[in-house]
Design a protein around this motif. Structure first.
Motif, PDB file in Angstrom:
ATOM      1  N   ARG A  58      33.620  -6.775  87.411  1.00  0.00           N
ATOM      2  CA  ARG A  58      33.242  -5.474  87.286  1.00  0.00           C
ATOM      3  C   ARG A  58      33.719  -4.677  86.210  1.00  0.00           C
ATOM      4  N   GLY A  59      35.144  -4.696  86.044  1.00  0.00           N
ATOM      5  CA  GLY A  59      36.103  -3.897  85.152  1.00  0.00           C
ATOM      6  C   GLY A  59      36.440  -4.513  83.869  1.00  0.00           C
ATOM      7  N   GLU A  60      35.926  -5.822  83.694  1.00  0.00           N
ATOM      8  CA  GLU A  60      36.236  -6.656  82.478  1.00  0.00           C
ATOM      9  C   GLU A  60      35.912  -6.164  81.266  1.00  0.00           C
ATOM     10  N   ALA A  61      36.820  -5.922  80.365  1.00  0.00           N
ATOM     11  CA  ALA A  61      36.481  -5.457  79.190  1.00  0.00           C
ATOM     12  C   ALA A  61      35.773  -6.258  78.176  1.00  0.00           C
ATOM     13  N   LEU A  62      34.600  -5.919  77.483  1.00  0.00           N
ATOM     14  CA  LEU A  62      33.751  -7.006  76.732  1.00  0.00           C
ATOM     15  C   LEU A  62      33.638  -6.134  75.286  1.00  0.00           C
ATOM     16  N   ALA A  63      34.115  -7.078  74.370  1.00  0.00           N
ATOM     17  CA  ALA A  63      34.118  -6.522  72.975  1.00  0.00           C
ATOM     18  C   ALA A  63      32.656  -6.474  72.721  1.00  0.00           C
ATOM     19  N   GLU A  83      21.002  -9.537  71.494  1.00  0.00           N
ATOM     20  CA  GLU A  83      21.636  -8.535  70.509  1.00  0.00           C
ATOM     21  C   GLU A  83      23.319  -8.765  70.763  1.00  0.00           C
ATOM     22  N   HIS A  84      23.724  -9.041  71.838  1.00  0.00           N
ATOM     23  CA  HIS A  84      25.361  -9.271  71.923  1.00  0.00           C
ATOM     24  C   HIS A  84      25.658 -10.521  71.208  1.00  0.00           C
ATOM     25  N   TYR A  85      24.824 -11.365  71.179  1.00  0.00           N
ATOM     26  CA  TYR A  85      25.274 -12.725  70.751  1.00  0.00           C
ATOM     27  C   TYR A  85      24.713 -12.684  69.184  1.00  0.00           C
ATOM     28  N   SER A  86      23.975 -11.793  68.616  1.00  0.00           N
ATOM     29  CA  SER A  86      23.641 -11.925  67.421  1.00  0.00           C
ATOM     30  C   SER A  86      24.488 -10.756  66.571  1.00  0.00           C
ATOM     31  N   GLY A  87      25.095  -9.884  67.180  1.00  0.00           N
ATOM     32  CA  GLY A  87      25.841  -8.876  66.486  1.00  0.00           C
ATOM     33  C   GLY A  87      25.171  -7.593  66.286  1.00  0.00           C
ATOM     34  N   ASP A  88      23.919  -7.597  66.803  1.00  0.00           N
ATOM     35  CA  ASP A  88      22.936  -6.467  66.556  1.00  0.00           C
ATOM     36  C   ASP A  88      23.589  -5.232  67.305  1.00  0.00           C
ATOM     37  N   THR A  89      24.089  -3.977  66.892  1.00  0.00           N
ATOM     38  CA  THR A  89      24.670  -3.203  67.580  1.00  0.00           C
ATOM     39  C   THR A  89      23.656  -1.793  67.770  1.00  0.00           C
ATOM     40  N   MET A  90      22.460  -1.973  67.423  1.00  0.00           N
ATOM     41  CA  MET A  90      21.431  -1.143  67.688  1.00  0.00           C
ATOM     42  C   MET A  90      21.202  -1.187  69.384  1.00  0.00           C
ATOM     43  N   ASN A  91      21.818  -0.752  70.145  1.00  0.00           N
ATOM     44  CA  ASN A  91      21.646  -0.675  71.553  1.00  0.00           C
ATOM     45  C   ASN A  91      22.358  -0.156  72.236  1.00  0.00           C
ATOM     46  N   GLU A  92      21.790   0.711  73.236  1.00  0.00           N
ATOM     47  CA  GLU A  92      22.195   1.806  74.021  1.00  0.00           C
ATOM     48  C   GLU A  92      23.694   1.459  74.765  1.00  0.00           C
ATOM     49  N   LEU A 106      29.487   1.111  76.000  1.00  0.00           N
ATOM     50  CA  LEU A 106      30.612   0.387  75.961  1.00  0.00           C
ATOM     51  C   LEU A 106      31.681   0.955  75.017  1.00  0.00           C
ATOM     52  N   ALA A 107      31.378   1.487  74.124  1.00  0.00           N
ATOM     53  CA  ALA A 107      32.331   2.033  72.997  1.00  0.00           C
ATOM     54  C   ALA A 107      33.018   3.433  73.602  1.00  0.00           C
ATOM     55  N   GLY A 140      34.594  -0.705  77.605  1.00  0.00           N
ATOM     56  CA  GLY A 140      34.103  -1.941  77.577  1.00  0.00           C
ATOM     57  C   GLY A 140      33.721  -2.391  79.007  1.00  0.00           C
ATOM     58  N   ASP A 141      33.442  -1.478  80.133  1.00  0.00           N
ATOM     59  CA  ASP A 141      33.126  -1.751  81.269  1.00  0.00           C
ATOM     60  C   ASP A 141      31.519  -1.829  81.174  1.00  0.00           C
ATOM     61  N   LEU A 142      30.875  -3.075  81.290  1.00  0.00           N
ATOM     62  CA  LEU A 142      29.535  -3.469  81.175  1.00  0.00           C
ATOM     63  C   LEU A 142      28.719  -3.025  82.334  1.00  0.00           C
ATOM     64  N   GLN A 143      29.150  -3.147  83.432  1.00  0.00           N
ATOM     65  CA  GLN A 143      28.287  -2.539  84.517  1.00  0.00           C
ATOM     66  C   GLN A 143      28.224  -1.184  84.569  1.00  0.00           C
ATOM     67  N   VAL A 144      29.323  -0.368  84.186  1.00  0.00           N
ATOM     68  CA  VAL A 144      29.255   0.908  84.120  1.00  0.00           C
ATOM     69  C   VAL A 144      28.226   1.541  83.157  1.00  0.00           C
ATOM     70  N   ALA A 145      28.200   0.759  81.986  1.00  0.00           N
ATOM     71  CA  ALA A 145      27.142   1.058  80.876  1.00  0.00           C
ATOM     72  C   ALA A 145      25.970   0.801  81.270  1.00  0.00           C
ATOM     73  N   VAL A 146      25.509  -0.188  81.863  1.00  0.00           N
ATOM     74  CA  VAL A 146      24.342  -0.752  82.541  1.00  0.00           C
ATOM     75  C   VAL A 146      23.717   0.532  83.516  1.00  0.00           C
ATOM     76  N   ASP A 147      24.938   0.910  84.618  1.00  0.00           N
ATOM     77  CA  ASP A 147      24.472   2.004  85.513  1.00  0.00           C
ATOM     78  C   ASP A 147      24.175   3.035  84.752  1.00  0.00           C
ATOM     79  N   ARG A 148      24.764   3.461  83.748  1.00  0.00           N
ATOM     80  CA  ARG A 148      24.642   4.616  83.171  1.00  0.00           C
ATOM     81  C   ARG A 148      23.148   4.685  82.428  1.00  0.00           C
ATOM     82  N   ILE A 149      22.724   3.751  81.845  1.00  0.00           N
ATOM     83  CA  ILE A 149      21.439   3.717  81.409  1.00  0.00           C
ATOM     84  C   ILE A 149      20.458   3.763  82.617  1.00  0.00           C
ATOM     85  N   ALA A 150      20.643   2.868  83.482  1.00  0.00           N
ATOM     86  CA  ALA A 150      19.760   3.207  84.627  1.00  0.00           C
ATOM     87  C   ALA A 150      19.595   4.432  85.296  1.00  0.00           C
TER      88      ALA A 150
END
Length: 378
Positions: free
Chosen positions: A371-376, A255-264, A269-270, A274-284
């Motif tokens: 770990r702290g890299e901002a990802l659009a 979904e990241h590469y296709s532009g599909d934003t229907m993802n927790e 991230l918003a 933009g911290d991807l690891q923090v986003a993943v850890d929150r979902i976990a």
């Protein structure tokens, strides 16, 4: 899988960093430490699984032959192994019903893809807006592969299932179609959703129809129990919520590469800069809270008066198998992990999200800049 520092099918992978750990390739692919989801693995595997998957896939190829523009597109979809999702997730379904269960969910997978990828004219051409008529027993205004498949599956299911189970299943099918349409609009309009709204829509598109279909697969009718026991209704919701969290972690690459934003992950991230690891850890963390509540409620039901109901006990066991099956399939499927993916068995891993493939590498501590890299988003 190639060892770190080598390319797999031309994909650069991280090389060992001095003193241990890994660094991202020069391309700077998103990366995170995969959380451990240990509770309900491994998935239950029924005897003859491989042959059954082949039969279900062959049937799906026939049902969907006219849906795709060319055989290559059909082959790509079949490589997702959606039939395996059904076989692992509906691990307790009866042998005389599992292939029908597979056909239903396989078709729903394909409809989800059409809403995500096809043009409005193609959606109309495929007759998806007329599937509501088929569900309700009316003759659709068009004859397409989807309307024919729905009519065939409806007729087969109606002859085998109690009327109340069918009514609940039909209602959730209608909600699935409505939600797929709504989610398409959300993505195209770049609508910002809060988490409760997101959970509401994803619950309809990813889960609700699966539970009356599970009753059908088991050959039971829990209509009365669902009215009497809010705990049972809550268990269904918890399984769907578990799926949402797990699936959004594993499908994020696609979904990241296709532009599909229907993802927790996109929602997280918003909110966190933009911290991807923090986003993943929150979902976990959410998934683990769901597991704990599921375990408490299931234990309570088994120990109480309702636990004397053999059908209910079978259903509770089947729900646990659904959680395990979805999780294991998420590691295995090329749908999330890319064409040609072959999982190396790592569950605790450093995950690299390349445009073509998800790479599972031995666990390592990523550099702080990663770990702290901002990802659009997207």
């Amino acid at each position: 899988m190639s060892s770190p520092g080598h390319a797999e099918d031309g994909i650069p992978v991280p090389s060992p960093a001095p003193g241990g750990g890994t660094v991202l390739s020069a391309e700077g692919y998103p990366s995170f430490r995969m959380p451990v989801f240990p509770r309900f693995t491994p998935a239950r595997r029924r005897p003859g699984l491989e042959a059954l998957e082949q039969r279900c896939t062959a049937r799906l190829a026939v049902l969907l032959h006219d849906v795709f523009d060319n055989p290559g597109e059909l082959e790509v979809f079949l490589e997702h192994r959606t039939s395996l999702w059904n076989l692992l997730t509906y691990a307790h379904a009866r042998e005389d019903r599992i292939e029908l269960v597979c056909a239903w969910i396989d078709i729903l997978f394909s409809i989800d893809d059409v809403f995500a990828q096809a043009t409005p004219s193609r959606i109309r051409q495929l007759g998806i807006y007329h599937l509501s008529d088929v569900i309700d027993g009316r003759v659709p205004a068009v004859d397409t592969a989807f309307t024919r498949a729905f009519r065939q599956l409806r007729d087969q299911t109606l002859s085998l299932t109690p009327e109340r189970v069918w009514r609940r299943y039909a209602r959730t099918l209608q909600e699935f179609l409505h939600t797929c349409h709504a989610e398409r609009d959300f993505v195209q309009d770049h609508t910002a959703l809060d988490l409760p709204t997101y959970e509401k829509y994803r619950g309809s598109s990813i889960g609700e129809c699966c539970f009356p279909l599970l009753e059908f697969g088991l050959g039971i009718d829990l209509s009365d129990r669902l009215q009497e026991l809010p705990e049972l209704r809550r268990l269904n919701t918890l399984v769907a919520r578990h799926w949402i969290g797990v699936n959004d972690v594993f499908s994020y690459r696609k979904e990241h590469y296709s532009g599909d934003t229907m993802n927790e992950i996109q929602l997280a991230l918003a909110e966190n800069g933009g911290d991807l690891q923090v986003a993943v850890d929150r979902i976990a963390a959410t998934v683990h809270r769901v597991e704990n509540e599921f375990d408490h409620l299931a234990t309570t039901l088994r120990a109480g008066e309702a636990g004397r109901d053999s059908g209910l006990r079978v259903y509770l066991d089947a729900l646990e198998a659904m959680i395990a099956g979805n999780l294991e399939w998420s590691y295995l499927t090329p749908r999330y992990n890319g064409r040609g993916h072959c999982w190396n068995g790592l569950t605790e891993a450093t995950v690299i999200l390349t445009p073509d493939r998800t790479l599972y590498l031995p666990p390592a501590t990523l550099p702080s800049r990663t770990r702290g890299e901002a990802l659009a988003p997207g």
